[in-house]
Scaffold this motif. Structure first.
Motif, short mmCIF file in Angstrom:
data_model
loop_
_atom_site.label_atom_id
_atom_site.label_comp_id
_atom_site.label_asym_id
_atom_site.label_seq_id
_atom_site.Cartn_x
_atom_site.Cartn_y
_atom_site.Cartn_z
N THR A 293 36.75 37.94 28.06
CA THR A 293 38.02 38.15 28.76
C THR A 293 38.43 39.60 28.80
OG1 THR A 293 39.39 37.89 26.78
CG2 THR A 293 38.78 35.87 27.95
N PRO A 329 38.47 36.98 33.87
CA PRO A 329 39.31 37.65 34.87
C PRO A 329 38.57 37.83 36.19
CG PRO A 329 38.45 39.23 33.28
CD PRO A 329 38.02 37.88 32.80
N ASP A 331 39.76 39.92 38.52
CA ASP A 331 40.14 41.20 39.12
C ASP A 331 39.38 42.38 38.54
OD1 ASP A 331 41.27 41.03 36.65
OD2 ASP A 331 43.31 41.53 37.29
N ASP A 332 38.32 42.13 37.76
CA ASP A 332 37.45 43.24 37.38
C ASP A 332 36.01 42.84 37.66
OD1 ASP A 332 36.06 42.12 35.06
OD2 ASP A 332 37.86 42.49 33.89
N ALA A 336 34.34 39.08 37.63
CA ALA A 336 33.96 38.54 38.94
C ALA A 336 32.48 38.19 38.97
CB ALA A 336 34.31 39.54 40.03
N LEU A 399 35.35 40.91 45.09
CA LEU A 399 36.66 41.00 44.45
C LEU A 399 37.77 40.63 45.43
CD1 LEU A 399 36.12 44.28 42.40
CD2 LEU A 399 36.52 42.00 41.44
N ASP A 403 40.29 37.44 45.11
CA ASP A 403 41.74 37.66 45.09
C ASP A 403 42.42 36.83 46.18
OD1 ASP A 403 44.17 39.05 44.24
OD2 ASP A 403 44.06 39.98 46.21
N ALA A 408 46.90 31.82 41.49
CA ALA A 408 47.47 32.38 40.28
C ALA A 408 47.73 31.25 39.29
CB ALA A 408 48.78 33.11 40.59
N PRO A 415 48.86 39.21 34.57
CA PRO A 415 48.33 39.91 35.75
C PRO A 415 46.92 39.42 36.09
CG PRO A 415 49.31 41.45 34.20
CD PRO A 415 49.26 40.13 33.50
N GLY A 416 46.69 39.25 37.37
CA GLY A 416 45.35 38.87 37.82
C GLY A 416 45.10 37.38 37.79
N LYS A 417 44.09 36.98 38.57
CA LYS A 417 43.70 35.57 38.64
C LYS A 417 42.48 35.35 37.77
CE LYS A 417 45.67 35.45 43.25
NZ LYS A 417 45.44 35.29 44.70
N LYS A 418 42.25 34.08 37.40
CA LYS A 418 41.22 33.80 36.41
C LYS A 418 40.40 32.56 36.79
CE LYS A 418 44.16 35.84 32.86
NZ LYS A 418 43.41 37.08 32.78
#
Length: 762
Positions: A293, A329, A331-332, A336, A399, A403, A408, A415-418
């Motif tokens: 994570t 995550p 968003d990185d 991804a 990415l 997104d 969400a 912050p960010g989606k998972k």
């Protein structure tokens, strides 16, 4: 044989001096006429209840003649309710009522269930023609032998809760069930909502244990094996880029760690994963950086709680399932890439089959996923190849797609989606906790880091909870957010997210919170509202406890005898108990049981299923209780209703695989006390706990046309709520029971009571 008081029909027979007899069972045979007395002329009346108003009233076999006490010591206490079927007057003009009694078979005596006894009408009150006093408790109607505290509470509120918990030395099934079974037959029983709610929890939790051991645990092994095989067969183009190699390495480590946990440390693990694995197994402290994570990891969340402490298999399943709920995550680049690889693995037909076999049952029981799963992302990821991880442009496109496509989280809005393989689930109560704490409610400078269990009951219609949460309106947005959640509940309940057993349980509590409009004095007292609040909070505690592995937690992520016959004495009239008048709750519990019944066949096909029968019987009992409660509200209860209350025995709550209930481990398992951590304030290192203790005796004054005035007896939950530092770890059931059942620590228990607990006694 016939005994004194038996009522039979006789007609002359061909044998002189003998009568041919018949009774409720049909033809009985011949008896000498001299042994029988003809009934006096009397006016038959429809069977109706009369209440005895004179203590020590003795029935007579004939109006004013032959008292039953000539045969056995027998009299009626004031308040007993008899059924009259006839009226006659004696030579003095005294009016007598023919009342029907049964036989007390306790000492092996003989007699029928239809024996007649005459009582002077002046000693009785016709209940159906009476007008019960509902505005107060009449002190002269209370039993003489009551201690001062109980008498005072009954006069003020119509009910009394014994502050001392019931601590039973040896249990046969369960604290509350055993307490009810121990109520003397002549004591009117008050069936509280607590009893069926608690029984439902026991069936549910033990059913879930069986499903996990027999189905979900083996399926977890199968899923990991299938994922390992699929990973070997993937194209080697992952190795063409550093990002691809890192993603492959992360997924390999993830599966290695999962297998290590599932085997309780038996499967091999490399040195790089050992510190994290050891921390997870210990379930203590904070791991500085979770490699999957990229965030600090609260290791206490991996500490088995609930029923998962019962054996090593449960502990292994708990830790592994919690790991499989790890949220990568989106968003990185690393998260991804790992998500792309995991979705590709899950798309392999053999893996997909194994994944669905795990994912779908949990969804049915608890609800939708809190973060993205294969279902959410697979279609959007189809255009991407694993080799694309070496192309910066394609990675950016990946990415962007994640997104745009990903949802969400509904709880823990970080912050960010998972993405997760087996994510924890959205539950409405966790949504309430999440919405009514920082950052959606309150500010950084005046922060509400932890919720109060009252938040949920306030949203679900408890007027007492709404009163108790008013001080929280000082926090920014609390009032507005609370109102919005109240308005959202009906929509959520009927949505796809709410189509599960968990929400059905919450819906039952919502039904309970909304007043049924009983006119009984106890039900209209302010203190009874706090009794109901205690019951609802305790039941929610059991719900949270049973689903602690699957439901997302608010703020949890950082960031016979022979011999001669004798005549049995008359039996006392059966006790006319009562049922807490909540028909909607009982019907909601019946529906919840049916929902579980739909779930079981697919998990345990082709075999006799112990809990399937339990839920089926329980559902039928709840429909019966609902009908009785309807009639209680209408003051139209029937003799059969009172017999149903007297004879109520819910299906056994014993676990299927328990054989010696008196060994130490079994006794500990049967004790009802439990605890669950329900929310975490990671920044302050604290967790909110809800607990259930030993039951408490409840006496309730009831007055109606069906049963007259009486003090009934039942049992209710004890409920606790407290905050504890995470440095002490997350308390489990064994640790909690060690406090609850220690007779020397009962004063310590007071510190765990909610602030409003005293209002039960005001």
């Amino acid at each position: 044989v016939l005994v004194y008081g038996d009522l039979v029909e006789g007609k002359p027979s061909s044998k002189k001096g003998w009568l041919s007899l018949s009774g409720p069972e049909g033809e009985l045979g011949l008896a000498e006429a001299a042994a029988l007395a003809p009934m006096p002329q009397y006016e038959p009346v429809d069977a109706r209840p009369y209440q005895v108003m004179k203590d020590g009233s003795v029935p007579f076999l004939l109006p004013g003649q032959r008292p039953v006490s000539e045969f056995h010591s027998f009299s009626l206490p004031r308040g007993a309710v008899v059924t009259a079927e006839g009226r006659a007057k004696d030579a003095k003009g005294t009016s007598w009522l023919l009342c029907i009694f049964g036989t007390d078979y306790a000492d092996g005596g003989s007699g029928s269930d239809r024996r007649g006894g005459w009582l002077p009408e002046s000693d009785l009150v016709d209940l159906l023609a009476s007008k019960p006093e509902l505005s107060r408790v009449e002190e002269d109607k209370l039993p003489a032998k009551l201690d001062a505290a109980e008498r005072k509470a009954l006069l003020k509120n119509g009910f009394y809760v014994d502050p001392k918990p019931v601590l039973t030395k040896f249990l046969n099934e369960d604290d509350m069930v055993d307490a009810y079974n121990a109520i003397p037959p002549l004591t009117p029983r008050f069936i509280t909502a607590d009893l069926p709610l608690h029984a439902f929890h026991l069936y549910f939790d033990r059913m879930l244990q069986k499903v996990e051991q027999k189905a979900l645990l083996p399926r977890t092994f199968e899923l990991l094996s299938a994922m390992d095989e699929a990973l070997k067969d993937l194209p080697r183009d992952l190795e063409s880029s550093e990002l691809g190699r890192n993603a492959a390495s992360a997924v390999v480590d993830y599966l290695i760690l999962a297998r290590h946990l599932l085997t309780n440390g038996g499967a091999a693990i490399h040195d790089g994963l050992k510190p994290l694995a050891e921390g997870i197994m210990a379930g203590q402290g904070i791991f500085p950086l979770n490699p999957f994570t990229g965030l600090p990891q609260d290791l206490t969340l991996f500490a088995p709680r609930g029923h998962y402490t019962l054996n090593e298999d449960f502990k292994a399943y708990f830790r592994t399932a919690y790991l499989l709920g790890t949220a990568f995550p989106l968003d990185d680049e690393r998260g991804a890439a790992a998500t792309l690889l995991l979705c590709r693995i899950l798309s392999v037909p053999q893996v997909q089959e194994k994944w669905r076999a795990l994912y779908d049952p949990i969804r049915y029981l608890v609800g939708s996923s809190n973060v993205n799963t294969w279902d959410d992302l697979a279609e959007a990821l189809k255009p991407f190849k694993l080799g694309d991880l070496g192309d910066a442009g394609k990675v950016k496109e990946l990415l962007d797609v994640l997104d745009k496509t990903g949802k969400a989280s509904a709880i823990q809005k970080l912050p960010g989606k998972k993405f997760a393989i087996l994510p924890r689930r959205i539950t409405f109560d966790a949504m309430v906790f999440d919405t009514l704490t920082y950052p959606k409610t309150s500010t950084e400078t005046e922060k509400r880091g932890l919720p109060d269990p009252l938040d949920v009951m306030a949203v679900l219609g408890s007027s007492q909870a709404l009163d108790e949460v008013k001080p929280y309106e000082k926090f920014k947005n609390y009032g507005d957010n609370l109102k919005a959640l109240e308005e959202r509940w009906p929509e959520y309940r009927s949505s796809a997210d709410g189509a599960n057993a968990y929400t059905a349980w919450l819906s039952a509590l919502r039904s309970y919170n909304v007043s049924e409009g009983s006119q009984q004095f106890f039900a209209r007292s302010a203190a009874w509202g706090y009794k109901k609040l205690t019951t609802a909070e305790a039941s929610m505690t059991e719900l949270k406890h049973d689903t602690i592995l699957y439901a997302e937690q608010s703020g949890a992520e950082m960031g016979d005898g022979g011999g001669e016959w004798v005549a049995g004495p008359f039996s006392q009239p059966f006790a006319r108990g009562y049922v807490e008048p909540e028909p909607k709750l009982y019907r909601a519990l019946a529906e919840s049981a049916r929902k579980v019944l739909e779930f079981l066949p697919s998990l345990l096909p082709g075999e006799y299923e112990y809990y399937r029968e339990k839920f089926s019987q329980f559902s039928e009992e709840m429909e019966t209780l609902a009908g009785i409660a309807d009639r209680a509200l209408e003051d139209a209860m029937t003799p059969s209703d009172f017999l149903s209350i007297l004879e109520l025995r819910l299906p056994s709550v014993l676990p299927e695989d328990i054989y010696d209930v008196y060994d130490k481990a079994s006794q500990n398992q049967l004790r009802m006390a439990l605890v669950a951590d329900v929310a975490t304030d990671a920044s302050a290192g604290r967790a909110l706990f809800m607990g259930v203790g030993a039951p408490r005796r409840l006496s309730v004054y009831v007055n109606d046309k069906s049963g007259g005035f009486r003090v009934t007896e039942g049992y209710m939950f004890s409920y606790y709520s407290f905050i504890q530092s995470l440095s002490e770890g997350r308390m489990n059931d064994d640790q909690w029971k060690a406090i609850v059942y220690d007779t020397k620590r009962q004063d310590d228990m007071k510190q765990y009571l909610p602030a409003w607990h005293g209002k039960l006694y005001e």
